[in-house]
Design a protein around this motif. Structure first.
Motif, PDB file in Angstrom:
ATOM      1  N   LEU A 120       9.686 -48.513 -30.481  1.00 21.06           N
ATOM      2  CA  LEU A 120      11.065 -48.922 -30.772  1.00 21.06           C
ATOM      3  C   LEU A 120      11.401 -48.636 -32.234  1.00 21.06           C
ATOM      4  O   LEU A 120      12.451 -48.067 -32.564  1.00 21.06           O
ATOM      5  CB  LEU A 120      11.228 -50.433 -30.494  1.00 21.06           C
ATOM      6  CG  LEU A 120      11.305 -50.864 -29.026  1.00 21.06           C
ATOM      7  CD1 LEU A 120      11.065 -52.368 -28.898  1.00 21.06           C
ATOM      8  CD2 LEU A 120      12.666 -50.487 -28.440  1.00 21.06           C
TER       9      LEU A 120
ATOM     10  N   VAL B 183       9.360 -57.928 -25.996  1.00 25.84           N
ATOM     11  CA  VAL B 183       8.661 -57.123 -26.996  1.00 25.84           C
ATOM     12  C   VAL B 183       7.795 -58.015 -27.868  1.00 25.84           C
ATOM     13  O   VAL B 183       8.275 -58.994 -28.420  1.00 25.84           O
ATOM     14  CB  VAL B 183       9.696 -56.392 -27.862  1.00 25.84           C
ATOM     15  CG1 VAL B 183       8.986 -55.623 -28.962  1.00 25.84           C
ATOM     16  CG2 VAL B 183      10.534 -55.472 -27.014  1.00 25.84           C
TER      17      VAL B 183
ATOM     18  N   LEU C 111      15.147 -57.924 -30.670  1.00 27.88           N
ATOM     19  CA  LEU C 111      15.191 -57.714 -29.221  1.00 27.88           C
ATOM     20  C   LEU C 111      14.553 -58.893 -28.472  1.00 27.88           C
ATOM     21  O   LEU C 111      15.018 -59.281 -27.392  1.00 27.88           O
ATOM     22  CB  LEU C 111      14.483 -56.411 -28.844  1.00 27.88           C
ATOM     23  CG  LEU C 111      15.187 -55.129 -29.356  1.00 27.88           C
ATOM     24  CD1 LEU C 111      14.359 -53.900 -29.041  1.00 27.88           C
ATOM     25  CD2 LEU C 111      16.585 -54.993 -28.740  1.00 27.88           C
TER      26      LEU C 111
ATOM     27  N   GLU D  74      16.938 -47.075 -23.828  1.00 29.58           N
ATOM     28  CA  GLU D  74      17.596 -48.045 -22.953  1.00 29.58           C
ATOM     29  C   GLU D  74      17.501 -49.463 -23.545  1.00 29.58           C
ATOM     30  O   GLU D  74      18.487 -50.200 -23.591  1.00 29.58           O
ATOM     31  CB  GLU D  74      16.941 -47.998 -21.569  1.00 29.58           C
ATOM     32  CG  GLU D  74      17.779 -48.630 -20.472  1.00 29.58           C
ATOM     33  CD  GLU D  74      17.118 -48.442 -19.106  1.00 29.58           C
ATOM     34  OE1 GLU D  74      17.109 -49.409 -18.333  1.00 29.58           O
ATOM     35  OE2 GLU D  74      16.590 -47.333 -18.851  1.00 29.58           O
ATOM     36  N   ASP D  75      16.283 -49.814 -24.044  1.00 28.73           N
ATOM     37  CA  ASP D  75      16.099 -51.120 -24.683  1.00 28.73           C
ATOM     38  C   ASP D  75      16.982 -51.266 -25.916  1.00 28.73           C
ATOM     39  O   ASP D  75      17.576 -52.311 -26.151  1.00 28.73           O
ATOM     40  CB  ASP D  75      14.636 -51.293 -25.128  1.00 28.73           C
ATOM     41  CG  ASP D  75      13.718 -51.587 -23.949  1.00 28.73           C
ATOM     42  OD1 ASP D  75      14.244 -51.875 -22.854  1.00 28.73           O
ATOM     43  OD2 ASP D  75      12.488 -51.530 -24.135  1.00 28.73           O
TER      44      ASP D  75
ATOM     45  N   ARG E  55       4.881 -50.859 -27.702  1.00 30.40           N
ATOM     46  CA  ARG E  55       6.307 -50.769 -27.440  1.00 30.40           C
ATOM     47  C   ARG E  55       7.108 -51.032 -28.723  1.00 30.40           C
ATOM     48  O   ARG E  55       8.067 -50.337 -29.027  1.00 30.40           O
ATOM     49  CB  ARG E  55       6.670 -51.794 -26.336  1.00 30.40           C
ATOM     50  CG  ARG E  55       8.052 -51.572 -25.791  1.00 30.40           C
ATOM     51  CD  ARG E  55       8.249 -52.388 -24.516  1.00 30.40           C
ATOM     52  NE  ARG E  55       9.653 -52.623 -24.295  1.00 30.40           N
ATOM     53  CZ  ARG E  55      10.176 -53.805 -23.998  1.00 30.40           C
ATOM     54  NH1 ARG E  55       9.401 -54.869 -23.887  1.00 30.40           N
ATOM     55  NH2 ARG E  55      11.466 -53.923 -23.810  1.00 30.40           N
TER      56      ARG E  55
END
Lengths: 416, 416
Positions: free
Chosen positions: B27, B17, B413, B62-63, B23
């Motif tokens: 998130l 990321v 992340l 999922e992340d 993205r």
């Protein structure tokens, strides 16, 4: 702050501007940029600045010029080829705002045009404490009528009014309490309804907003642009009010009743105040307290004259006046130190009757800040006079009307 | 507030990321909705709520699950056909915030997980006035080390720390002045650099933020959700600080030094205060003033115990203690009346050592508001104890770290 929403005009004809439409948004965008620009921008500069196409900007400008919101500046001759680009600026002959003020010892009316110029200003001096609210508002309506005639004679159209009062106003425009006027639960909009309308009806602009005068004075200073984004503006009249501007916006508080600095206790066990408390700032630094301490009580000087007289006597180094101003300045300083400890503001503007007295009030105010503000050593506080002085509330009131038109020009254009 | 930006980790591998990317934005959007939801939302509900497609929401979730930011709630059995939708909630086994506090007579460390649960809390009682800043910070680092071991044993990773101090902090994290600790120009980040790092390095989350403890305590109350969007939070310890929350955000002032309510003068000609002023609130309502007025000076009670002891004695109707609390409450009330006159706030939260004493402090505080606030008749003010009480600053500090991770999950992340 009370806003009386005007009766909506009949549905706009086809092609007219509807609020919230894309055209309305573009009108507001372009007008806002012209209002904020330091120098009159060209159509090309506006296109680059807004991201709109040149054609859209030209069409929008055409509407704004036709609606007397924008005018072309005189072209400045320039070297080089081609026609000089004409700069665009706010028009001084279209809509204008009517600003009104009722204070303890004067009434005021003023007209401010879209470009921010004061085009009319009248102050009517009178002690309003023995006068009934209905009579006081009647006299104000007369003053407003004369302002309207003068504005019309200058080619201006009054598109809304704002009225400042030295007290607490609720959402319905009712003055809940104005201790120094002796007003309690006065329904201002109802009482003014007996008089001819003060302004034209314009969609999106309330015909009359009632607000606290210290708030309007702070807005006046903010619009005048001399103060930074956060400051405390203190209006020193018979009563003392404050407007708190934080990050470029007036902070109104939970119910719009912020800024009652005159009733912050300086000496909690001091003499009783008419508010019910004790030792409030007004008892030490209100206009009557200063006059009384200077031995001028009963001289029956109206607000502006009292301030002028005090300035004359202070300039002549009249000992009792100097002493009275030093004492008032100390009381203001104790209170301002509290505010700065609480809010960490770096600018204090002395307005209303305090403005011309700043030279004498500033040293004791700064001395108390120095003594009592924990951060004083690293965080200097500037104390300066208001640019607009005693006229700030009425000018701020009229300016708030003008700001509404600039933010939503569609209502004005739909009217034409 | 000082923020030490951590050393950036090496460039993220392909597919990781990147901050500011679409993205990253998705998130943060999805994680923010999960954090704000009253009940664990399903993926379908998140898609409807955010406007993202079901497929995008599923990939983002999922992340978040893989990164231990989000977990699935136990499915509730439901009537009807089909698999029950699983709700999503913040994980309690991923990143956590380390909250630290140095006060006059105690040190505290706590760990708050992403879901807002306090997972570790230690208070070390000691009079820190005779201790050098370096030694005090050394002891604090030890406490932080133990908190870290405990957090790791619970499967948590400390992803940043915030430290509350009872004084003025500048942009470099230096404590310019903490009058009650006797600190002046203490370079906290430098002094802590001699100790092992307190937390893991996470991109976008400063390893250590130094802030005023009253500000952090107010943020703790705001995050705890019991207070409305605007309130005054007063932390009553040896010193008295305040955090001002306006419209859901902490108001820090021009230099971040707002809320110094302990140095608002109650009696301008009162006894000298160690700040250089006179008659400050701390001299009438600080913990030592209350103990002294109750005849308990020299009893050498540390902060938490002093408050507990006062509560016990007040419950037993000990006359000198009741008198001392009434006097302190009156002084707090005079000051709070000034704040309410100025800011028109409708909620006052008594925190720190005041929280358990609210039953005795509230009546005199309300009496002064009633007497001195111009709008008291129409604008009732609620005075209530802090939910978090004496732990608010450390919990608020840890919570502020957790809020940063939720606002920008990409850095966490990217680290995995």
């Amino acid at each position: 702050m009370w806003q009386c929403q005007g009766v909506k005009p009949p549905a706009a004809p086809a092609g007219a501007v509807r609020q919230g439409s894309l055209r309305e948004l573009n009108l507001a965008l372009v007008l806002g940029r012209i209002a904020a620009a330091r120098r009159p921008p060209s159509r090309a500069a506006l296109a680059a600045d807004t991201g709109l196409t040149r054609a859209t900007v030209s069409a929008v400008v055409e509407d704004l010029v036709a609606g007397r919101l924008v005018t072309e500046a005189e072209p400045t001759p320039r070297a080089g080829a081609g026609r000089p680009a004409r700069g665009l600026m706010l028009a001084g002959d279209g809509p204008a705002g009517l600003g009104l003020e009722i204070n303890v010892d004067y009434l005021a009316a003023c007209v401010v045009d879209l470009a921010g110029q004061v085009r009319h200003h009248t102050v009517h001096r009178a002690d309003l404490r023995p006068v009934s609210p209905a009579d006081a508002l009647g006299r104000l309506a007369e003053l407003a009528g004369r302002a309207r005639v003068d504005a019309n004679a200058q080619g201006l159209t009054l598109a809304g009014a704002a009225l400042g009062v030295p007290g607490l106003v609720d959402d319905a425009g009712r003055v809940r309490l104005a201790p120094n006027l002796g007003w309690r639960d006065v329904p201002v909009p109802e009482l003014l309804a007996d008089h001819p309308p003060l302004t034209e009806t314009v969609d999106g602009v309330p015909p009359l907003v009632v607000d606290n005068e210290a708030n309007l004075a702070a807005l006046g200073e903010l619009h005048a642009g001399a103060a930074p984004g956060s400051f405390l503006h203190i209006s020193g009249e018979v009563g003392i009010g404050a407007g708190i501007v934080l990050n470029g916006a007036l902070f109104r508080g939970a119910r719009g009743w912020s800024g009652e600095i005159g009733h912050i206790p300086v000496r909690p066990d001091g003499p009783p105040c008419r508010c019910g408390g004790r030792g409030c700032l007004e008892l030490y630094a209100g206009q009557e307290a200063i006059l009384s301490a200077a031995g001028l009580a009963g001289a029956d000087l109206p607000a502006d004259r009292a301030s002028t007289r005090l300035t004359q006597l202070a300039t002549a180094e009249h000992p009792a006046v100097l002493r009275a101003l030093a004492e008032a300045g100390t009381a203001i300083g104790v209170t301002v130190a509290s505010v700065v400890n609480l809010l960490d503001l770096d600018t204090v503007v002395l307005g209303g009757g305090y403005a011309p007295l700043t030279g004498w009030l500033r040293p004791p105010v700064l001395a108390e800040i120095e003594r009592r503000v924990l951060t004083a050593a690293w965080s200097p506080v500037t104390v300066r006079p208001a640019t607009l002085g005693a006229t700030a509330a009425a000018v701020g009131a009229a300016g708030s009307v003008v700001r509404r038109i600039i933010a939503r020009p569609g209502g004005w254009l739909a009217r034409l």
